[in-house]
Design a protein around this motif. Structure first.
Motif, PDB file in Angstrom:
ATOM      1  N   GLN A 132     -39.456 -21.254 -16.236  1.00  0.00           N
ATOM      2  CA  GLN A 132     -38.098 -21.412 -16.771  1.00  0.00           C
ATOM      3  C   GLN A 132     -37.862 -20.504 -17.972  1.00  0.00           C
ATOM      4  OE1 GLN A 132     -36.682 -25.396 -17.536  1.00  0.00           O
ATOM      5  NE2 GLN A 132     -38.168 -26.271 -16.140  1.00  0.00           N
ATOM      6  N   ILE A 133     -38.872 -20.457 -18.840  1.00  0.00           N
ATOM      7  CA  ILE A 133     -38.738 -19.653 -20.051  1.00  0.00           C
ATOM      8  C   ILE A 133     -38.579 -18.180 -19.700  1.00  0.00           C
ATOM      9  CG2 ILE A 133     -40.060 -18.788 -22.036  1.00  0.00           C
ATOM     10  CD1 ILE A 133     -41.134 -21.691 -22.345  1.00  0.00           C
ATOM     11  N   ASN A 134     -39.413 -17.695 -18.787  1.00  0.00           N
ATOM     12  CA  ASN A 134     -39.359 -16.269 -18.452  1.00  0.00           C
ATOM     13  C   ASN A 134     -38.112 -15.902 -17.654  1.00  0.00           C
ATOM     14  OD1 ASN A 134     -41.575 -15.277 -19.837  1.00  0.00           O
ATOM     15  ND2 ASN A 134     -42.984 -16.051 -18.273  1.00  0.00           N
ATOM     16  N   GLU A 135     -37.596 -16.863 -16.873  1.00  0.00           N
ATOM     17  CA  GLU A 135     -36.321 -16.603 -16.198  1.00  0.00           C
ATOM     18  C   GLU A 135     -35.219 -16.377 -17.226  1.00  0.00           C
ATOM     19  OE1 GLU A 135     -35.659 -19.865 -13.546  1.00  0.00           O
ATOM     20  OE2 GLU A 135     -37.108 -19.096 -12.082  1.00  0.00           O
ATOM     21  N   GLN A 136     -35.194 -17.248 -18.223  1.00  0.00           N
ATOM     22  CA  GLN A 136     -34.180 -17.108 -19.268  1.00  0.00           C
ATOM     23  C   GLN A 136     -34.387 -15.816 -20.058  1.00  0.00           C
ATOM     24  OE1 GLN A 136     -31.423 -18.448 -19.824  1.00  0.00           O
ATOM     25  NE2 GLN A 136     -30.986 -17.500 -21.806  1.00  0.00           N
ATOM     26  N   ARG A 137     -35.630 -15.481 -20.342  1.00  0.00           N
ATOM     27  CA  ARG A 137     -35.907 -14.252 -21.099  1.00  0.00           C
ATOM     28  C   ARG A 137     -35.472 -13.022 -20.315  1.00  0.00           C
ATOM     29  NH1 ARG A 137     -39.070 -14.859 -25.603  1.00  0.00           N
ATOM     30  NH2 ARG A 137     -39.775 -12.703 -25.592  1.00  0.00           N
ATOM     31  N   ALA A 138     -35.669 -13.086 -18.986  1.00  0.00           N
ATOM     32  CA  ALA A 138     -35.246 -11.957 -18.149  1.00  0.00           C
ATOM     33  C   ALA A 138     -33.738 -11.757 -18.262  1.00  0.00           C
ATOM     34  CB  ALA A 138     -35.660 -12.204 -16.704  1.00  0.00           C
ATOM     35  N   LYS A 139     -32.994 -12.895 -18.273  1.00  0.00           N
ATOM     36  CA  LYS A 139     -31.537 -12.817 -18.398  1.00  0.00           C
ATOM     37  C   LYS A 139     -31.130 -12.165 -19.707  1.00  0.00           C
ATOM     38  CE  LYS A 139     -30.341 -16.928 -15.831  1.00  0.00           C
ATOM     39  NZ  LYS A 139     -30.066 -18.341 -16.112  1.00  0.00           N
ATOM     40  N   GLU A 140     -31.892 -12.449 -20.741  1.00  0.00           N
ATOM     41  CA  GLU A 140     -31.565 -11.892 -22.048  1.00  0.00           C
ATOM     42  C   GLU A 140     -32.197 -10.514 -22.252  1.00  0.00           C
ATOM     43  OE1 GLU A 140     -32.670 -14.771 -25.023  1.00  0.00           O
ATOM     44  OE2 GLU A 140     -31.604 -16.370 -23.977  1.00  0.00           O
ATOM     45  N   GLY A 177     -35.675 -32.609 -29.161  1.00  0.00           N
ATOM     46  CA  GLY A 177     -36.729 -33.206 -29.977  1.00  0.00           C
ATOM     47  C   GLY A 177     -38.017 -33.384 -29.200  1.00  0.00           C
ATOM     48  N   THR A 178     -37.914 -33.889 -27.968  1.00  0.00           N
ATOM     49  CA  THR A 178     -39.142 -34.082 -27.202  1.00  0.00           C
ATOM     50  C   THR A 178     -39.741 -32.743 -26.768  1.00  0.00           C
ATOM     51  OG1 THR A 178     -37.803 -34.449 -25.246  1.00  0.00           O
ATOM     52  CG2 THR A 178     -38.624 -36.406 -26.346  1.00  0.00           C
ATOM     53  N   ALA A 179     -38.947 -31.660 -26.852  1.00  0.00           N
ATOM     54  CA  ALA A 179     -39.508 -30.331 -26.591  1.00  0.00           C
ATOM     55  C   ALA A 179     -40.099 -29.728 -27.864  1.00  0.00           C
ATOM     56  CB  ALA A 179     -38.434 -29.409 -26.022  1.00  0.00           C
ATOM     57  N   GLY A 180     -39.998 -30.451 -28.968  1.00  0.00           N
ATOM     58  CA  GLY A 180     -40.657 -30.017 -30.196  1.00  0.00           C
ATOM     59  C   GLY A 180     -39.830 -29.116 -31.099  1.00  0.00           C
ATOM     60  N   VAL A 181     -38.509 -29.036 -30.894  1.00  0.00           N
ATOM     61  CA  VAL A 181     -37.705 -28.139 -31.731  1.00  0.00           C
ATOM     62  C   VAL A 181     -37.536 -28.721 -33.135  1.00  0.00           C
ATOM     63  CG1 VAL A 181     -35.515 -26.924 -31.986  1.00  0.00           C
ATOM     64  CG2 VAL A 181     -36.418 -27.394 -29.708  1.00  0.00           C
ATOM     65  N   PRO A 182     -37.988 -27.992 -34.171  1.00  0.00           N
ATOM     66  CA  PRO A 182     -37.801 -28.496 -35.527  1.00  0.00           C
ATOM     67  C   PRO A 182     -36.344 -28.409 -35.959  1.00  0.00           C
ATOM     68  CG  PRO A 182     -39.562 -26.862 -35.444  1.00  0.00           C
ATOM     69  CD  PRO A 182     -38.799 -26.770 -34.155  1.00  0.00           C
ATOM     70  N   ARG A 183     -35.954 -29.311 -36.853  1.00  0.00           N
ATOM     71  CA  ARG A 183     -34.600 -29.245 -37.401  1.00  0.00           C
ATOM     72  C   ARG A 183     -34.557 -28.157 -38.473  1.00  0.00           C
ATOM     73  NH1 ARG A 183     -34.475 -34.657 -41.215  1.00  0.00           N
ATOM     74  NH2 ARG A 183     -32.350 -34.000 -41.592  1.00  0.00           N
ATOM     75  N   ARG A 184     -33.353 -27.800 -38.866  1.00  0.00           N
ATOM     76  CA  ARG A 184     -33.110 -26.835 -39.940  1.00  0.00           C
ATOM     77  C   ARG A 184     -33.664 -25.447 -39.631  1.00  0.00           C
ATOM     78  NH1 ARG A 184     -34.768 -31.433 -44.271  1.00  0.00           N
ATOM     79  NH2 ARG A 184     -32.740 -32.421 -44.473  1.00  0.00           N
ATOM     80  N   TYR A 185     -33.777 -25.112 -38.344  1.00  0.00           N
ATOM     81  CA  TYR A 185     -34.142 -23.754 -37.962  1.00  0.00           C
ATOM     82  C   TYR A 185     -32.852 -22.960 -37.768  1.00  0.00           C
ATOM     83  CZ  TYR A 185     -39.202 -23.795 -37.156  1.00  0.00           C
ATOM     84  OH  TYR A 185     -40.561 -23.814 -37.313  1.00  0.00           O
ATOM     85  N   TYR A 186     -32.822 -21.805 -38.378  1.00  0.00           N
ATOM     86  CA  TYR A 186     -31.652 -20.923 -38.297  1.00  0.00           C
ATOM     87  C   TYR A 186     -31.412 -20.486 -36.855  1.00  0.00           C
ATOM     88  CZ  TYR A 186     -29.274 -16.388 -38.883  1.00  0.00           C
ATOM     89  OH  TYR A 186     -28.432 -15.315 -38.795  1.00  0.00           O
ATOM     90  N   THR A 187     -32.490 -20.257 -36.146  1.00  0.00           N
ATOM     91  CA  THR A 187     -32.388 -19.963 -34.717  1.00  0.00           C
ATOM     92  C   THR A 187     -33.688 -20.395 -34.049  1.00  0.00           C
ATOM     93  OG1 THR A 187     -32.389 -18.206 -33.073  1.00  0.00           O
ATOM     94  CG2 THR A 187     -33.050 -17.582 -35.287  1.00  0.00           C
ATOM     95  N   ASN A 188     -33.602 -20.766 -32.772  1.00  0.00           N
ATOM     96  CA  ASN A 188     -34.819 -21.139 -32.048  1.00  0.00           C
ATOM     97  C   ASN A 188     -35.389 -19.958 -31.291  1.00  0.00           C
ATOM     98  OD1 ASN A 188     -34.278 -23.744 -32.870  1.00  0.00           O
ATOM     99  ND2 ASN A 188     -33.047 -24.166 -31.064  1.00  0.00           N
ATOM    100  N   SER A 189     -34.776 -18.784 -31.459  1.00  0.00           N
ATOM    101  CA  SER A 189     -35.136 -17.668 -30.577  1.00  0.00           C
ATOM    102  C   SER A 189     -36.423 -16.960 -30.984  1.00  0.00           C
ATOM    103  CB  SER A 189     -33.979 -16.671 -30.525  1.00  0.00           C
ATOM    104  OG  SER A 189     -33.625 -16.281 -31.831  1.00  0.00           O
ATOM    105  N   GLU A 190     -36.992 -17.321 -32.143  1.00  0.00           N
ATOM    106  CA  GLU A 190     -38.239 -16.681 -32.550  1.00  0.00           C
ATOM    107  C   GLU A 190     -39.451 -17.278 -31.844  1.00  0.00           C
ATOM    108  OE1 GLU A 190     -38.401 -13.943 -34.353  1.00  0.00           O
ATOM    109  OE2 GLU A 190     -36.215 -14.000 -34.483  1.00  0.00           O
ATOM    110  N   PHE A 191     -39.253 -18.395 -31.175  1.00  0.00           N
ATOM    111  CA  PHE A 191     -40.362 -19.038 -30.465  1.00  0.00           C
ATOM    112  C   PHE A 191     -40.054 -19.054 -28.966  1.00  0.00           C
ATOM    113  CE2 PHE A 191     -40.744 -20.606 -34.723  1.00  0.00           C
ATOM    114  CZ  PHE A 191     -42.103 -20.708 -34.949  1.00  0.00           C
ATOM    115  N   PRO A 192     -40.830 -18.307 -28.182  1.00  0.00           N
ATOM    116  CA  PRO A 192     -40.576 -18.308 -26.732  1.00  0.00           C
ATOM    117  C   PRO A 192     -40.586 -19.722 -26.151  1.00  0.00           C
ATOM    118  CG  PRO A 192     -42.204 -16.636 -27.309  1.00  0.00           C
ATOM    119  CD  PRO A 192     -41.923 -17.405 -28.554  1.00  0.00           C
ATOM    120  N   ASP A 252     -37.194 -21.119 -25.453  1.00  0.00           N
ATOM    121  CA  ASP A 252     -36.195 -20.325 -24.736  1.00  0.00           C
ATOM    122  C   ASP A 252     -35.503 -21.081 -23.614  1.00  0.00           C
ATOM    123  OD1 ASP A 252     -36.389 -18.141 -26.305  1.00  0.00           O
ATOM    124  OD2 ASP A 252     -37.667 -16.967 -24.972  1.00  0.00           O
ATOM    125  N   ALA A 253     -36.227 -22.001 -22.974  1.00  0.00           N
ATOM    126  CA  ALA A 253     -35.633 -22.698 -21.827  1.00  0.00           C
ATOM    127  C   ALA A 253     -34.598 -23.731 -22.267  1.00  0.00           C
ATOM    128  CB  ALA A 253     -36.726 -23.359 -21.001  1.00  0.00           C
TER     129      ALA A 253
END
Lengths: 343, 607
Positions: free
Chosen positions: A283-291, B488-503, B506-507
């Motif tokens: 799922q993660i890599n599918e989304q990364r491919a889109k981006e 939350g159950t996916a482990g995303v911390p609060r107060r992050y400016y963006t979640n995109s720094e952690f692959p 991404d989902a």
């Protein structure tokens, strides 16, 4: 363009104003108590409540079905399995309460929607009923507390291993440094006044035991199946060492040392072969491919989970779990404090 | 003020003299609308101020939600709101992001849900519902509002200073909040935050003292404590909690100010920042956390109890039934209030606090679930076999019961120290407290405004707009906060400016987008409320004396702004406030002023 927008806004306000005049005029004519809900409105609202309740609970299960596999993969540490198990049963329990109470609430909201011919029942108290819903939650909580505290005591107890691996995680804005004891098995003492470019963790240069300490950046390794006792320190503000795949978290507080211990059960390699992880990575890599981003492989990671400044969102360190042999090999290649400082 | 020492009976004898004090003097514009000592005017002032603050905080949330759903995307809206400095090219600055989440939390928790909720409804309803001419000390009451106003003003001004507003989270943990080197918002912005909070606390204390004294000493004849509406009980208990806990926050804030300005080391030790070691030694950030949460947790109930009181009153009224388990409701509130003081440590399981201490807090925290469950079940039983009249207030009250339960159950996860290890400071927490505290209190406040609008502005709000407002708000509120559990159950911390720094996150992009879309719908829906509010204030139909066929004393006086509340003598109370659909009466409500028939039982009993 701006003129056009202003004109449109003025026209809109005028239109609303005229509409309101009509509404007010009609109200004058009718002389009804328009604030009182009519039977048909009560009927509609009651039905909407029921509809909402059904949709709400349906969407609850739908979200679980759709997003369940986006949750963290099964724990990769020994105590983490207990946490997962406890979390699962607690989730079942609270989901049950959530579903039942909301179902009853929205059903009542529908069933007892008012109308002119109805008369409510005068029913103000029933101590037996109230006793019942005091005792039921109380006994459910007794279980939750008992199991929760059992694991809590195990997780927070001092390590019983003879020679656990000690790793210090040292936090600063906005990165981590890991420190391993050298051959003597002891971490050297530190003082923040000693911090300088070649001494990033403030090792006390008069303390011999610190000379062979190994300082590691960017990624740190730990061996599978061996208990690791982490010590956390911070040099500036509060950070929090969060290792979600191991179900481990502890704050790093300037001026004190905090600890957390766990035993990793799966190497990075084993995790990459885990079906749950593979599904997630797909799922993660599918989304990364889109981006238009590069595909990635699974890695354990250490995050900062306490607001610490502008780059809080990117304060990370990779964790590699490997066999003890691989780990020892890796450790041998790391530079000791003495070799770094003497350069 | 001179009447404080008198007994109730003496008070009533004094009434004839007192009423003239209220009736006779002419008022200027300034004393009537600005420096008013009239509880009704002060309630309005609180409400309008809080609404303005809430709109500011809501717009903030839209800005940071846009950033979270589409990080790196350029939004003209962000540039328009934040300017070139904080929103260059329409991309939000990371420091500005932290300022926004900090100020959003601060304003919503303190200015809307503490000042706004208690300030509006305690002031409006206490004198009206207990049958008093005004607060015990109208002057201190006026001061309370103006401290609140000054505090709000300073907080808003802090948004516009060069280095930006406070940005270390609404809990402002030191050292981040103590060191300007650590984050720009910890410069002047933090000083203003602390000064504003000190004024806010002074305001809360003056208000609270007044509420308590008024409720205890100024009840009209026959208004026994056991006949008080549950709103009043809730306000009383809230005021007591506030009086005991806010001073602790004041000391926490003053010590922090002292660390910042005078170089003391209450919270600081062993710090190396900006390329040099600092002189602070011997302090502990953990001390601050203890002090903060000693207020912080009771604060949750300061926010929640008034909302529960308001809905207890409204649910009985709209079900046309007595509130079920009146005494159990009071008992639960008292239990919650007591327990709220011994649970603060559950915010600190992973701070390095002694694990045994953690165990104690697990125990006490989970106990709160019991009185909370009693309240929820009592609401359900009140609705059972009722004749529910769907006013907008009814909808929001039922919405509160739902959010109270939905957000309450996840508290069981967070209270359990073992489970807290994995969900602490993630979006699971954000979901939990927004639903149980944020939504419940906001729904309670909306219910209160729709229900008592006739007492505030002598006119009625538009019902149909209220319906639309409710459904859009209710749906989008759950649309915003329910999916956050899964972040939350996916482990995303609060107060992050963006979640995109952690692959690993991404989902989750679609969840973040859903949340933001609902947040925008929800925010727009509040426009309907604001329109309805101001339109009805001037053009709504004139209110009748008792539009909801309610039992309370507040509906026994003429529809007018009378200084002193009742034109003649104060009403006398003969029964509790919940005789709805009582057998033996033709109407389905019996006001508190109606004497008991011979042999009739008070307080819910009947033959």
């Amino acid at each position: 363009m701006k003129l056009l927008i202003i004109l449109a806004v003025i026209l809109f306000i005028l239109a609303v104003h005229q509409l309101m005049k009509v509404v007010e005029f009609a109200r004058e004519l009718r002389k009804t108590k328009e604030w009182e809900p009519t039977d048909s409105e009560n009927d509609l609202m009651g039905k909407l409540m029921l509809l909402f309740g059904i949709a709400f609970l349906f969407l609850f299960f739908y979200q679980i079905d759709k997003w369940y596999d986006k949750a963290l993969p099964p724990a990769a540490s020994e105590h983490g399995k207990h946490i997962d198990e406890l979390l699962f049963w607690n989730m079942i329990l609270i989901s049950f309460v959530f579903v039942v109470v909301n179902a009853v609430l929205f059903y009542f909201a529908y069933k007892y929607r008012g109308n002119k011919n109805r008369k409510a029942v005068y029913y103000s108290d029933n101590s037996k009923l109230e006793m019942l819903w005091t005792i039921i939650p109380a006994s459910a909580l007794a279980f939750i507390i008992t199991f929760g505290l059992k694991y809590w005591n195990e997780i927070t107890a001092p390590s019983t291993e003879k020679n656990p691996l000690i790793v210090e995680l040292y936090a600063k804005q906005f990165d981590w440094t890991a420190r391993y004891p050298g051959k003597d098995g002891k971490l050297g003492t530190t003082d923040f006044r000693h911090i300088e470019g070649s001494n990033p963790v403030g090792l006390d240069t008069t303390d011999q035991s610190g000379f062979d300490d190994l300082l590691v950046k960017n990624e740190f390794h730990i061996p599978v199946g061996k208990e690791v006792v982490f010590q956390f320190r911070s040099r500036d503000v509060i950070h929090s060492a969060f290792m979600p795949h191991f179900r481990a978290q502890m704050n790093c507080v300037p001026g004190m040392v905090t600890t957390f211990k766990f035993k990793p059960t799966k190497t990075t390699k084993e995790m990459r072969e885990d079906p749950h992880v593979q599904n997630l990575m797909k799922q993660i890599n599918e989304q990364r491919a889109k981006e238009g981003k590069e595909p990635v492989e699974f890695d354990y990671v250490l995050l900062c989970n306490k607001i610490c400044g502008a780059s809080h969102y990117n304060m990370q360190m990779k964790i590699v779990v490997e066999t003890e042999q691989e780990f020892n090999e890796w450790l041998r290649q790391q530079k000791s404090f003495k070799t770094v400082a003497s350069k | 003020m001179e009447t404080v020492n008198l007994t109730n009976t003496e008070l009533h004898e004094k009434e004839h003299v007192d009423i003239h004090r209220y009736e006779e003097h002419e008022e200027s514009f300034i004393t009537k609308y600005v420096f008013s000592q009239d509880h009704k005017m002060i309630a309005r002032q609180y409400l309008i101020t809080a609404m303005i603050m809430a709109v500011i905080a809501m717009i903030m949330s839209i800005v940071f939600r846009l950033q979270l759903a589409w990080p790196g995307e350029k939004f003209a809206f962000i540039n328009w709101i934040m300017g070139d400095k904080w929103g260059k090219d329409g991309i939000l600055d990371p420091n500005a992001y932290l300022s926004l989440v900090t100020m959003h939390g601060t304003i919503m928790v303190f200015f809307l849900l503490t000042g706004g909720l208690s300030g509006t409804f305690s002031n409006l309803l206490i004198p009206y519902q207990i049958g008093a001419r005004d607060m015990a000390s109208p002057f201190i009451n006026m001061l309370s509002y103006w401290f609140f106003f000054a505090s709000s003003l300073i907080m808003v001004i802090s948004l516009f200073i060069p280095n930006g507003a406070a940005s270390s989270g609404w809990t402002v943990y030191p050292p981040l909040s103590a060191l300007p080197q650590a984050i720009p918002g910890s410069g002047l912005g933090m000083d203003l935050w602390l000064i504003s909070m000190a004024l806010f606390i002074a305001s809360a204390l003056m208000g609270g003292l007044n509420y308590i004294i008024t409720i205890i000493n100024y009840r009209t004849k026959g208004m026994k404590m056991t006949r008080l509406p549950l709103t009043i009980w809730a306000f009383l208990i809230t005021a007591i909690i506030g009086l005991l806990s806010f001073p602790v926050l004041l000391s926490a804030a003053l010590l922090l100010l002292s660390d910042r300005l005078l170089g003391t080391s209450f919270y600081l030790s062993d710090i190396y920042i900006g390329g040099r070691p600092l002189d602070y030694s011997g302090g502990s950030p953990i001390l601050y956390e203890h002090l903060f949460w000693f207020l912080g947790h009771p604060e949750v109930y300061i926010v929640l109890l008034p909302a529960l009181g308001i809905t207890s009153e409204i649910i009985a009224n709209i079900s046309r039934k007595p509130i079920f388990g009146y005494r159990a409701m009071i008992g639960s509130m008292l239990a919650i209030a007591f327990l709220s003081f011994i649970v603060w440590g559950h915010h600190m399981y992973v701070t390095g606090m002694n694990p045994f201490l953690g165990s104690v807090f697990v125990f006490t925290t989970l106990l709160i679930a019991i009185p909370s469950a009693v309240k929820a079940f009592n609401y359900l039983t009140t609705l059972w076999k009722g004749n529910i009249q769907y006013t907008p207030a009814a909808l929001f009250s039922i919405g509160l019961v739902s959010s109270f339960v939905t957000g309450g159950v996840t508290g069981i996860i967070l209270a359990d120290s073992t489970l807290d290890i994995t969900v602490h400071d993630t979006y699971f927490v954000v979901a939990h407290f927004h639903i149980v505290m944020g939504l419940s209190a906001v729904f309670g406040m909306f219910a209160g405004v729709y229900h008592w609008f006739p007492k505030l502005y002598l006119r009625m709000m538009n019902k149909k707009l209220g319906y639309i407002h409710f459904w859009l708000t209710f749906i989008s509120a759950y649309g915003v906060f329910f999916p956050m559990h899964f972040l939350g159950t996916a482990g995303v911390p609060r107060r992050y400016y963006t979640n995109s720094e952690f692959p690993m996150f991404d989902a989750l992009y679609d969840i973040n987008m859903i949340v933001t879309v609902f947040a925008i719908i929800g925010a727009l829906a509040q426009g309907i409320f604001i329109f309805n509010f101001f339109y009805s204030m001037f053009r709504g139909p004139k209110a009748p004396q008792n539009p909801w066929k309610s039992n309370g004393l507040e509906w026994t006086n003429p529809v007018a702004n009378i200084h002193g509340n009742w034109p003649g003598e104060l009403p006398t109370v003969h029964r509790w406030a919940y005789d709805y659909s009582k057998p033996g009466y033709e109407e389905d409500f019996v006001p508190q002023t109606v004497p008991l028939k011979e042999g009739e039982l008070d307080g819910g009993g009947h033959h």
